[in-house]
Motif scaffolding. Structure first.
Motif, PDB file in Angstrom:
ATOM      1  N   GLY A  29      43.689  49.220  42.046  1.00  8.10           N
ATOM      2  CA  GLY A  29      44.845  49.478  41.193  1.00  8.10           C
ATOM      3  C   GLY A  29      45.581  48.222  40.778  1.00  8.10           C
ATOM      4  N   THR A  30      44.897  47.082  40.850  1.00 11.02           N
ATOM      5  CA  THR A  30      45.501  45.794  40.511  1.00 11.02           C
ATOM      6  C   THR A  30      45.114  45.395  39.092  1.00 11.02           C
ATOM      7  N   PRO A  31      46.066  45.415  38.152  1.00  9.75           N
ATOM      8  CA  PRO A  31      45.735  45.022  36.777  1.00  9.75           C
ATOM      9  C   PRO A  31      45.603  43.503  36.655  1.00  9.75           C
ATOM     10  N   PRO A  32      44.948  43.037  35.598  1.00 13.92           N
ATOM     11  CA  PRO A  32      44.869  41.587  35.368  1.00 13.92           C
ATOM     12  C   PRO A  32      46.280  41.023  35.149  1.00 13.92           C
ATOM     13  N   ALA A  33      46.471  39.768  35.486  1.00 18.85           N
ATOM     14  CA  ALA A  33      47.756  39.109  35.270  1.00 18.85           C
ATOM     15  C   ALA A  33      48.059  39.016  33.778  1.00 18.85           C
TER      16      ALA A  33
END
Length: 54
Positions: A29-33
């Motif tokens: 669930g970690t989107p790109p910066a």
């Protein structure tokens, strides 16, 4: 959105940066910066890319 340098419409499975970003988003669930971009793994070509593992 994660821009990718290169040609073609598909990126997953052909670019290590995109693979990592998609896996992180779907699994953790970690989107790109903000402002992240993926560079081409290999020089761009207008020929169709066929992965060597096919």
């Amino acid at each position: 959105m994660l821009p990718r340098e290169g040609v073609g419409h598909g990126s997953y499975g052909t670019n290590t940066c995109v693979n990592s970003a998609v896996d992180a988003a779907l699994v953790h669930g970690t989107p790109p910066a903000d402002g992240a971009e993926c560079k081409a793994d290999t020089p761009a070509t207008t020929r169709p890319l066929v992965p060597s593992n096919r």
